[in-house]
Scaffold this motif. Structure first.
Motif, PDB file in Angstrom:
ATOM      1  N   THR A  40      87.183  20.600  13.195  1.00  0.00           N
ATOM      2  CA  THR A  40      86.516  20.557  14.495  1.00  0.00           C
ATOM      3  C   THR A  40      84.998  20.532  14.378  1.00  0.00           C
ATOM      4  OG1 THR A  40      86.672  22.963  14.647  1.00  0.00           O
ATOM      5  CG2 THR A  40      88.394  21.678  15.759  1.00  0.00           C
ATOM      6  N   THR A  41      84.450  20.856  13.197  1.00  0.00           N
ATOM      7  CA  THR A  41      83.001  20.819  13.002  1.00  0.00           C
ATOM      8  C   THR A  41      82.537  19.524  12.331  1.00  0.00           C
ATOM      9  OG1 THR A  41      83.128  21.974  10.880  1.00  0.00           O
ATOM     10  CG2 THR A  41      82.872  23.344  12.863  1.00  0.00           C
ATOM     11  N   SER A  42      83.460  18.612  12.037  1.00  0.00           N
ATOM     12  CA  SER A  42      83.094  17.322  11.450  1.00  0.00           C
ATOM     13  C   SER A  42      82.176  16.557  12.399  1.00  0.00           C
ATOM     14  CB  SER A  42      84.345  16.489  11.167  1.00  0.00           C
ATOM     15  OG  SER A  42      85.110  17.073  10.155  1.00  0.00           O
ATOM     16  N   VAL A  43      81.269  15.775  11.838  1.00  0.00           N
ATOM     17  CA  VAL A  43      80.315  15.005  12.640  1.00  0.00           C
ATOM     18  C   VAL A  43      80.871  13.602  12.861  1.00  0.00           C
ATOM     19  CG1 VAL A  43      77.970  14.081  12.765  1.00  0.00           C
ATOM     20  CG2 VAL A  43      78.381  16.342  11.758  1.00  0.00           C
ATOM     21  N   MET A  44      80.966  13.227  14.129  1.00  0.00           N
ATOM     22  CA  MET A  44      81.448  11.915  14.543  1.00  0.00           C
ATOM     23  C   MET A  44      80.268  11.096  15.065  1.00  0.00           C
ATOM     24  SD  MET A  44      84.713  12.194  14.049  1.00  0.00           S
ATOM     25  CE  MET A  44      85.329  10.753  14.923  1.00  0.00           C
ATOM     26  N   ALA A  45      80.450   9.797  15.157  1.00  0.00           N
ATOM     27  CA  ALA A  45      79.429   8.925  15.739  1.00  0.00           C
ATOM     28  C   ALA A  45      80.103   7.832  16.555  1.00  0.00           C
ATOM     29  CB  ALA A  45      78.575   8.301  14.652  1.00  0.00           C
ATOM     30  N   ILE A  63      75.010   4.880  18.750  1.00  0.00           N
ATOM     31  CA  ILE A  63      74.492   5.282  20.055  1.00  0.00           C
ATOM     32  C   ILE A  63      74.629   6.775  20.311  1.00  0.00           C
ATOM     33  CG2 ILE A  63      74.740   3.029  21.140  1.00  0.00           C
ATOM     34  CD1 ILE A  63      77.389   3.968  22.323  1.00  0.00           C
ATOM     35  N   ARG A  64      75.397   7.474  19.448  1.00  0.00           N
ATOM     36  CA  ARG A  64      75.611   8.889  19.701  1.00  0.00           C
ATOM     37  C   ARG A  64      76.209   9.553  18.470  1.00  0.00           C
ATOM     38  NH1 ARG A  64      80.366  11.331  22.555  1.00  0.00           N
ATOM     39  NH2 ARG A  64      79.686  13.427  23.023  1.00  0.00           N
ATOM     40  N   ARG A  65      75.799  10.814  18.211  1.00  0.00           N
ATOM     41  CA  ARG A  65      76.430  11.656  17.177  1.00  0.00           C
ATOM     42  C   ARG A  65      76.859  12.946  17.844  1.00  0.00           C
ATOM     43  NH1 ARG A  65      73.390  12.330  11.659  1.00  0.00           N
ATOM     44  NH2 ARG A  65      75.479  12.421  10.813  1.00  0.00           N
ATOM     45  N   TYR A  66      77.989  13.486  17.402  1.00  0.00           N
ATOM     46  CA  TYR A  66      78.529  14.693  18.017  1.00  0.00           C
ATOM     47  C   TYR A  66      79.536  15.336  17.068  1.00  0.00           C
ATOM     48  CZ  TYR A  66      82.374  11.471  19.003  1.00  0.00           C
ATOM     49  OH  TYR A  66      83.386  10.557  18.876  1.00  0.00           O
ATOM     50  N   THR A  67      79.839  16.613  17.298  1.00  0.00           N
ATOM     51  CA  THR A  67      80.892  17.249  16.510  1.00  0.00           C
ATOM     52  C   THR A  67      82.233  16.880  17.120  1.00  0.00           C
ATOM     53  OG1 THR A  67      80.805  19.299  17.790  1.00  0.00           O
ATOM     54  CG2 THR A  67      79.450  19.191  15.788  1.00  0.00           C
ATOM     55  N   ARG A  68      83.257  16.866  16.290  1.00  0.00           N
ATOM     56  CA  ARG A  68      84.589  16.448  16.739  1.00  0.00           C
ATOM     57  C   ARG A  68      85.079  17.277  17.930  1.00  0.00           C
ATOM     58  NH1 ARG A  68      88.723  13.450  14.365  1.00  0.00           N
ATOM     59  NH2 ARG A  68      87.751  13.404  12.325  1.00  0.00           N
ATOM     60  N   ALA A  69      84.750  18.549  17.965  1.00  0.00           N
ATOM     61  CA  ALA A  69      85.233  19.434  19.025  1.00  0.00           C
ATOM     62  C   ALA A  69      84.390  19.362  20.298  1.00  0.00           C
ATOM     63  CB  ALA A  69      85.267  20.876  18.534  1.00  0.00           C
ATOM     64  N   GLN A  70      83.292  18.629  20.276  1.00  0.00           N
ATOM     65  CA  GLN A  70      82.387  18.566  21.425  1.00  0.00           C
ATOM     66  C   GLN A  70      83.019  17.818  22.588  1.00  0.00           C
ATOM     67  OE1 GLN A  70      78.541  17.091  20.401  1.00  0.00           O
ATOM     68  NE2 GLN A  70      77.888  16.912  22.516  1.00  0.00           N
ATOM     69  N   VAL A  71      82.907  18.404  23.766  1.00  0.00           N
ATOM     70  CA  VAL A  71      83.405  17.769  24.979  1.00  0.00           C
ATOM     71  C   VAL A  71      82.304  16.898  25.563  1.00  0.00           C
ATOM     72  CG1 VAL A  71      84.253  18.178  27.322  1.00  0.00           C
ATOM     73  CG2 VAL A  71      84.946  19.697  25.464  1.00  0.00           C
ATOM     74  N   ASP A  72      82.635  15.664  25.905  1.00  0.00           N
ATOM     75  CA  ASP A  72      81.673  14.730  26.469  1.00  0.00           C
ATOM     76  C   ASP A  72      81.440  15.058  27.932  1.00  0.00           C
ATOM     77  OD1 ASP A  72      80.012  12.637  26.969  1.00  0.00           O
ATOM     78  OD2 ASP A  72      81.447  11.080  26.402  1.00  0.00           O
TER      79      ASP A  72
END
Length: 75
Positions: A40-45, A63-72
């Motif tokens: 859940t802490t992996s970095v997605m893009a 266009i965006r980077r976020y952690t896997r668990a982050q809610v948009d």
């Protein structure tokens, strides 16, 4: 997807949007950029990918980077 994988050195995980354009297609593709434990802490893009009418990659941009668990929270 194969062309993007070759350029980024990482395999796309999913396609979150696809839109037709005057010259082909535009897609948003999700890629695992940094794998961490817990997962859940992996970095997605998110990448915006522009394809021509034949599906060939013309351009891409992150266009965006976020952690896997982050809610948009975008509307």
């Amino acid at each position: 997807m194969q062309q993007l994988k070759e350029l980024l050195g990482k395999a796309p995980e999913s396609v979150s949007a696809v839109r037709p354009t005057d010259d082909g297609w535009e897609a948003e593709v999700e890629v695992l950029e940094i794998e961490r434990i817990p997962e859940t802490t992996s970095v997605m893009a998110s990448y915006r990918v522009t394809l021509d009418a034949d599906g060939e990659l013309m351009a891409y941009e992150r266009i965006r980077r976020y952690t896997r668990a982050q809610v948009d929270r975008r509307a």
